[in-house]
Design an enzyme around this catalytic site. Structure first.
Site, PDB file in Angstrom:
ATOM      1  N   ASP A   1       6.029   2.073  -0.665  1.00  0.00           N
ATOM      2  CA  ASP A   1       7.040   2.550   0.067  1.00  0.00           C
ATOM      3  C   ASP A   1       8.333   2.851  -0.361  1.00  0.00           C
ATOM      4  OD1 ASP A   1       8.601   0.146   0.714  1.00  0.00           O
ATOM      5  OD2 ASP A   1       6.632  -0.143   1.116  1.00  0.00           O
TER       6      ASP A   1
ATOM      7  N   PRO B   1      -7.651  -3.346  -2.244  1.00  0.00           N
ATOM      8  CA  PRO B   1      -7.174  -3.365  -3.558  1.00  0.00           C
ATOM      9  C   PRO B   1      -6.074  -4.385  -3.997  1.00  0.00           C
ATOM     10  CG  PRO B   1      -6.166  -1.537  -1.851  1.00  0.00           C
ATOM     11  CD  PRO B   1      -7.510  -2.295  -1.302  1.00  0.00           C
TER      12      PRO B   1
ATOM     13  N   ASP C   1       4.957  -7.130  -4.232  1.00  0.00           N
ATOM     14  CA  ASP C   1       5.244  -6.334  -3.088  1.00  0.00           C
ATOM     15  C   ASP C   1       3.639  -6.090  -2.539  1.00  0.00           C
ATOM     16  OD1 ASP C   1       5.834  -5.257  -0.601  1.00  0.00           O
ATOM     17  OD2 ASP C   1       7.441  -3.965  -1.312  1.00  0.00           O
ATOM     18  N   SER C   2       2.776  -6.704  -2.374  1.00  0.00           N
ATOM     19  CA  SER C   2       1.505  -6.085  -2.342  1.00  0.00           C
ATOM     20  C   SER C   2       0.863  -6.170  -0.746  1.00  0.00           C
ATOM     21  CB  SER C   2       0.533  -6.961  -3.147  1.00  0.00           C
ATOM     22  OG  SER C   2       0.628  -8.411  -2.414  1.00  0.00           O
ATOM     23  N   THR C   3      -0.262  -5.547  -0.653  1.00  0.00           N
ATOM     24  CA  THR C   3      -0.995  -5.458   0.592  1.00  0.00           C
ATOM     25  C   THR C   3      -1.448  -7.226   0.641  1.00  0.00           C
ATOM     26  OG1 THR C   3      -2.654  -4.479  -0.602  1.00  0.00           O
ATOM     27  CG2 THR C   3      -1.460  -3.229   0.936  1.00  0.00           C
ATOM     28  N   ASP C   4      -2.290  -7.181   1.535  1.00  0.00           N
ATOM     29  CA  ASP C   4      -2.898  -8.526   1.598  1.00  0.00           C
ATOM     30  C   ASP C   4      -4.110  -8.747   0.709  1.00  0.00           C
ATOM     31  OD1 ASP C   4      -1.388  -9.315   3.996  1.00  0.00           O
ATOM     32  OD2 ASP C   4      -2.905  -8.236   5.251  1.00  0.00           O
TER      33      ASP C   4
ATOM     34  N   GLN D   1      -7.203   3.670   0.216  1.00  0.00           N
ATOM     35  CA  GLN D   1      -7.140   3.098   1.427  1.00  0.00           C
ATOM     36  C   GLN D   1      -6.528   4.224   2.691  1.00  0.00           C
ATOM     37  OE1 GLN D   1      -3.934   0.317   0.331  1.00  0.00           O
ATOM     38  NE2 GLN D   1      -2.987   2.028  -0.942  1.00  0.00           N
TER      39      GLN D   1
ATOM     40  N   HIS E   1      12.370  -6.232   2.795  1.00  0.00           N
ATOM     41  CA  HIS E   1      13.081  -5.660   1.507  1.00  0.00           C
ATOM     42  C   HIS E   1      14.142  -6.398   1.255  1.00  0.00           C
ATOM     43  CE1 HIS E   1      10.188  -2.252   2.884  1.00  0.00           C
ATOM     44  NE2 HIS E   1       9.731  -2.632   1.696  1.00  0.00           N
TER      45      HIS E   1
ATOM     46  N   ASP F   1      -3.479  -0.100 -11.406  1.00  0.00           N
ATOM     47  CA  ASP F   1      -3.819  -1.494 -10.837  1.00  0.00           C
ATOM     48  C   ASP F   1      -2.608  -2.274 -11.468  1.00  0.00           C
ATOM     49  OD1 ASP F   1      -4.551  -3.842 -10.109  1.00  0.00           O
ATOM     50  OD2 ASP F   1      -6.773  -3.533 -10.179  1.00  0.00           O
TER      51      ASP F   1
HETATM   52  N1  SAM Z   1       5.527  -4.913   2.772  1.00  0.00           N
HETATM   53  C1  SAM Z   1       4.272  -4.793   2.693  1.00  0.00           C
HETATM   54  C2  SAM Z   1       3.182  -5.906   3.776  1.00  0.00           C
HETATM   55  O1  SAM Z   1       3.110  -6.747   3.141  1.00  0.00           O
HETATM   56  O2  SAM Z   1       2.963  -5.447   4.533  1.00  0.00           O
HETATM   57  C3  SAM Z   1       3.611  -4.531   1.519  1.00  0.00           C
HETATM   58  C4  SAM Z   1       3.724  -2.917   1.439  1.00  0.00           C
HETATM   59  S1  SAM Z   1       3.501  -1.931  -0.102  1.00  0.00           S
HETATM   60  C5  SAM Z   1       3.274  -0.506   0.800  1.00  0.00           C
HETATM   61  C6  SAM Z   1       2.135  -2.502  -0.440  1.00  0.00           C
HETATM   62  C7  SAM Z   1       1.599  -1.688  -1.758  1.00  0.00           C
HETATM   63  O3  SAM Z   1       0.628  -2.417  -2.568  1.00  0.00           O
HETATM   64  C8  SAM Z   1       0.588  -0.467  -1.469  1.00  0.00           C
HETATM   65  O4  SAM Z   1       1.333   0.600  -1.603  1.00  0.00           O
HETATM   66  C9  SAM Z   1      -0.488  -0.434  -2.144  1.00  0.00           C
HETATM   67  O5  SAM Z   1      -0.974   0.739  -2.567  1.00  0.00           O
HETATM   68  C10 SAM Z   1      -0.275  -1.560  -3.333  1.00  0.00           C
HETATM   69  N2  SAM Z   1      -1.158  -2.091  -3.908  1.00  0.00           N
HETATM   70  C11 SAM Z   1      -2.406  -2.927  -3.661  1.00  0.00           C
HETATM   71  N3  SAM Z   1      -3.099  -3.296  -4.378  1.00  0.00           N
HETATM   72  C12 SAM Z   1      -2.488  -2.931  -5.376  1.00  0.00           C
HETATM   73  C13 SAM Z   1      -2.779  -3.266  -6.969  1.00  0.00           C
HETATM   74  N4  SAM Z   1      -3.821  -4.074  -7.334  1.00  0.00           N
HETATM   75  N5  SAM Z   1      -1.883  -2.815  -8.064  1.00  0.00           N
HETATM   76  C14 SAM Z   1      -0.815  -2.057  -7.399  1.00  0.00           C
HETATM   77  N6  SAM Z   1      -0.541  -1.778  -6.294  1.00  0.00           N
HETATM   78  C15 SAM Z   1      -1.399  -2.305  -5.203  1.00  0.00           C
END
Ligand code: SAM
Length: 282
Positions: free
Chosen positions: A86, A162, A155-158, A31, A62, A137
């Site tokens: 983070d 990924p 605590d993932s991205t959308d 990303q 958090h 992953d």
């Molecule tokens: N608070 C945040 C939000 O909802 O905007 C989430 C932030 S956190 C930094 C999201 C993390 O999920 C990222 O660091 C990303 O690399 C991680 N991530 C995304 N897909 C993932 C996966 N399949 N396995 C593990 N981590 C993942």
């Protein structure tokens, strides 16, 4: 000259923050990572042009993702954080002396490196001796465990890029298997207000409900996330967070919070009618 960060919340709605300076821009194998400084929100970082954390309002997300499950079951000892690169979620969980082990699995080592370098306010507890970092992953990581964790926080991205796999039936089923008999799964559950996010939220809710006997949703106000209205999913094999927690016991821990308190804990599960209906029909 003025510099503005602008994010598309929908194809018809944009959200902008005046930027003082761009600190970093890096493309990882997974990303695009950007870090900015701003007057209003302090330092903030984005992934693929979407806001992850700002210095000013990260405490809300958090604290709510960590303290709601931790207060519901004071016996939590083994915690798995999936995503959360983070470090903000780990920081909150690490405040509990009773927690023995925190595994954090982020797919992207670069996010953790960048946050350790530029976002000390969230990454400050990643060096805690109870914390083990895994770069993998989360979908694959969780497959190999059985009854290994008391709490899993997603605590993932959308649910695209990924993060997509972390919203699938396979993933929720493996989380169920990886949890102890009184285990809890909490996940960031998108916003209920804009259509595209609301349908992700409904899909996630209906998939989680297939596995967990207790399945609730709670909310918080997060100014920099789309619509400002954010949901969290709470699923569990035994504990119902709405059936009354031991507020005296939690307050006696002396954990100082800026958003979470035991009244908010109760109130956060009281949802607006349109959200209730969307969840019921999911
Ligand atoms: N608070 C945040 C939000 O909802 O905007 C989430 C932030 S956190 C930094 C999201 C993390 O999920 C990222 O660091 C990303 O690399 C991680 N991530 C995304 N897909 C993932 C996966 N399949 N396995 C593990 N981590 C993942």
């Amino acid at each position: 000259m003025e510099l503005w960060y602008t994010e598309e919340h929908t194809p018809n709605v944009r959200f902008s923050i005046k930027v003082r300076e761009q600190i970093l821009s890096e493309a990882s194998p997974f990303q695009q990572i950007d870090v900015f400084d701003s007057e209003e929100f302090g330092r903030f970082f984005t992934l693929d042009g979407l806001m992850m954390v700002t210095e000013k309002d990260e405490f809300i997300y958090h604290e709510m993702i960590a303290h709601v499950p931790m207060a519901t079951n004071p016996g939590i000892r083994r915690v798995l954080v999936i995503g959360g690169g983070d470090g903000g979620t780990v920081r909150e969980v690490a405040r509990y002396g009773g927690v023995e082990r925190i595994d954090m699995v982020d797919i992207d080592e670069a996010v953790v490196r960048v946050c350790r370098e530029h976002l000390h306010f969230t990454s400050c507890s990643l060096g805690d001796p109870r914390v083990t970092l895994h770069f993998e992953d989360g979908l694959k990581f969780v497959r190999r465990f059985e009854r290994a964790y008391d709490l899993i926080i997603v605590d993932s991205t959308d649910p695209f890029g990924p993060g997509e796999g972390l919203f699938t039936k396979e993933f929720y089923g493996n989380c169920f298997k990886a949890l102890s008999d009184d285990g809890i799964l909490v996940n960031q559950h998108e916003n209920p207000y804009y259509d595209s996010y609301a349908s992700s939220m409904e899909r996630a809710h209906s998939r989680i409900r297939e596995f967990f006997p207790v399945c609730r949703v709670y909310q918080a106000h997060i100014p920099t996330y789309p619509s400002g209205h954010w949901l969290f999913g709470f699923a569990s094999k035994k504990f119902d967070p709405t059936e009354g927690i031991d507020a005296m016991a939690w307050n006696a821990l002396g954990i100082e919070t800026k958003y979470y308190n035991t009244d908010i804990h109760r109130g956060a599960f009281m949802l607006p009618n349109y959200v209730k209906r969307a969840l019921e029909s999911a």
